[in-house]
Enzyme design. Structure first.
Site, short mmCIF file in Angstrom:
data_model
loop_
_atom_site.label_atom_id
_atom_site.label_comp_id
_atom_site.label_asym_id
_atom_site.label_seq_id
_atom_site.Cartn_x
_atom_site.Cartn_y
_atom_site.Cartn_z
N GLY A 106 0.82 -1.21 0.00
CA GLY A 106 0.00 0.00 0.00
C GLY A 106 0.85 1.25 0.00
O GLY A 106 0.52 2.25 -0.65
N TRP A 125 2.25 1.65 -3.43
CA TRP A 125 1.21 2.13 -4.35
C TRP A 125 1.20 3.65 -4.40
O TRP A 125 0.96 4.24 -5.45
CB TRP A 125 -0.16 1.62 -3.89
CG TRP A 125 -1.31 2.15 -4.69
CD1 TRP A 125 -1.80 1.67 -5.87
CD2 TRP A 125 -2.14 3.29 -4.38
NE1 TRP A 125 -2.86 2.43 -6.30
CE2 TRP A 125 -3.09 3.43 -5.40
CE3 TRP A 125 -2.15 4.21 -3.31
CZ2 TRP A 125 -4.05 4.43 -5.40
CZ3 TRP A 125 -3.11 5.21 -3.32
CH2 TRP A 125 -4.04 5.32 -4.34
N HIS A 126 1.48 4.29 -3.26
CA HIS A 126 1.45 5.74 -3.22
C HIS A 126 2.62 6.37 -3.98
O HIS A 126 2.50 7.52 -4.43
CB HIS A 126 1.46 6.22 -1.77
CG HIS A 126 0.14 6.11 -1.08
ND1 HIS A 126 -0.28 4.93 -0.49
CD2 HIS A 126 -0.86 7.00 -0.91
CE1 HIS A 126 -1.49 5.13 0.03
NE2 HIS A 126 -1.87 6.36 -0.22
N GLY A 127 3.71 5.68 -4.10
CA GLY A 127 4.83 6.27 -4.82
C GLY A 127 6.03 5.34 -4.86
O GLY A 127 6.23 4.52 -3.96
N PHE A 144 -0.25 10.11 -7.49
CA PHE A 144 -0.28 8.70 -7.13
C PHE A 144 -1.05 7.88 -8.14
O PHE A 144 -1.01 6.69 -8.11
CB PHE A 144 -0.88 8.51 -5.73
CG PHE A 144 -0.15 9.30 -4.67
CD1 PHE A 144 1.22 9.45 -4.71
CD2 PHE A 144 -0.85 9.91 -3.65
CE1 PHE A 144 1.90 10.19 -3.75
CE2 PHE A 144 -0.18 10.64 -2.66
CZ PHE A 144 1.17 10.78 -2.73
#
Length: 475
Positions: A321, A324-326, A475
């Site tokens: 997770g 996923w943001h960066g 994102f």
């Protein structure tokens, strides 16, 4: 195309009129809405449209093949190939550079030349959001929760402009049935839509922009030049900034969808009033939390395979997770920190259950301490989320302990007020904004127009020149 701009206002007026004029003609409406959504997405870079189209084709073709395949092995193979194609697109645009740089650094320590070229790849806006929506759709077809929608319906679902670039992550079962249904303009809650849009604009344009320019950006830009008190309030300020920015965007998106006759799921519920990290993730970016739970944590085994496996699944879910943001180790650290927090919460809950104690404190003092601890834990994570590198994050944290006897000119009364208001509003009962929405809805249309015009004037007056992109766009 940013929501709080003149370009978008003109775009939405045209779309709003075309939407309701074509509402009774299903196929022309779908074609119009698909074209409008692609125009919206192409505003950043027209080349990104081909990526969105490719994602649409891969997901829909894969879902159809999965649905038509006979036998578990064939269905799993079709699902696997589709997921590889979708995640491959995401991986190439978002993670190739991260992987290539880290592989090169590792190999150079052994004197080996890196095998992969270091390419500058432009990250398409919102690719993570529409990829996750496509993945959930294909998996739901595989699980027989959905049957494949018609091609045009699915294309509209994936590209629908209110949610396209920064969510919320709307599942196929939530939105596709609404696409198939003729909308009744007499049932549109104009009051609620207007309230959400105006309050979202105020949070983004005024509050988020103010706290960013007043203290967050200067301190995170050069933490060594600021006092410990300024660093502390910059951390608090970023917690407010990202909440105002993202929840503001979400409310605008939900309000715009309401004006078109669509309902999106809730995405925030007073996250800084959480009693634990687990409770925080029930309140923050709710659609992503549900996605990670249903399409990652549970398929990994959830809590069904023993304590150690449960803890491992929590850590894996949150590490991914974070990624996923960066594509950065700071995001991995942020995810790992929250994973550790979730493991701690689960372990604590197990011990309290074994002792016959309630999972959460029942007295006011205990609940206040839990909220205080959870808020500061979340703020610790935000340091890594905001910092551009590990070194900068560590500088920020170190400065908390080395500059307490310096002047703090950035900690102004307005900054203190903004942080206090941001935290205080988390404890406002849910029925208060609901009553405000209801009051606005009961006003006569001319009065609503005057109120909306006054609110827009205030937002324009108090906001900065120009509008910074929403944080979650990257994102």
């Amino acid at each position: 195309m940013l929501f709080p701009t003149t370009d978008f206002a003109i775009f939405f007026v045209v779309v709003f009129l075309g939407h309701w004029l074509l509402n009774h003609r299903h196929r022309p409406w779908r074609l119009f809405m698909l074209a409008a959504s692609y125009v919206f997405y192409s505003w950043w870079d027209w080349r990104f449209v081909f990526l969105l189209a490719a994602c649409t084709v891969f997901a829909q073709a894969g879902a159809v093949i999965v649905h038509r395949s006979s036998g578990d092995r064939a269905r799993r193979a079709a699902l696997t190939m589709t997921l590889v194609a979708l995640l491959g697109l995401l991986g190439w645009f978002k993670y190739y550079g991260f992987f290539a740089v880290n592989l090169a650094n590792l190999l150079r320590t052994f004197g080996i030349s890196p095998p992969l070229p270091l390419l500058q790849i432009t990250l398409p806006v919102g690719i993570s959001f529409f990829t996750f929506m496509a993945v959930s759709y294909v998996i739901d077809v595989y699980r027989r929760v959905l049957v494949p929608a018609p091609w045009l319906d699915f294309a509209v679902y994936l590209s629908f402009f209110p949610h396209l670039v920064a969510g919320p992550i709307v599942r196929g079962g939530e939105l596709i049935p609404q696409i198939r249904t003729r909308r009744d303009p007499r049932r549109i809650d104009l009051g609620r839509a207007g309230y959400l849009i105006l309050s979202g604009l105020f949070r983004k344009v005024v509050l988020s922009s103010f706290i960013a320019s007043a203290i967050v950006d200067p301190v995170f830009g050069s933490p060594g030049q600021h006092s410990s008190l300024e660093v502390l309030f910059a951390i608090y300020g970023y917690a407010m900034q990202i909440y105002w920015d993202f929840s503001g965007y979400t409310d605008i998106a939900i309000g715009l969808a309401l004006l078109l006759g669509f309902t999106f799921p809730e995405n925030f519920n007073a996250p800084y009033a959480a009693l634990s990290v687990q409770d925080f993730w029930r309140r923050w970016h709710i659609t992503l939390s549900r996605w990670l739970r249903d399409y990652l944590y549970i398929p990994l085994g959830g809590n069904r395979k023993g304590r150690a496996r449960t803890y491992a699944n929590l850590m894996i879910t949150m590490l991914l997770g974070g990624l996923w943001h960066g594509a950065s180790w700071t995001f991995v650290a942020w995810g790992g920190l929250h994973g550790a927090g979730l493991v701690f919460d689960h372990r604590r809950a197990e011990r309290r259950a074994a002792q016959g104690l309630p999972l959460e404190p029942q007295d006011a003092r205990g609940r206040a301490l839990h909220r205080l601890a959870t808020f500061h834990f979340v703020c610790l994570g935000w340091v890594f989320f905001r910092a551009g590198s590990f070194a900068l994050a560590l500088q920020v944290l170190a400065r908390l302990f080395t500059g307490w006897f310096q002047a703090s000119p950035l900690v102004t009364p307005l900054v203190l007020l903004a942080v206090a208001v941001g935290i205080g509003t988390q404890y406002v009962p849910r029925d208060v904004p609901e009553r405000a929405q209801a009051m606005f809805s009961r006003l006569m249309p001319p009065v609503q127009g005057v109120v909306a015009a006054g609110a827009l004037f205030a937002i324009t007056l108090l906001g900065p020149q120009g509008v910074a992109p929403f944080i979650y766009f990257r994102f």
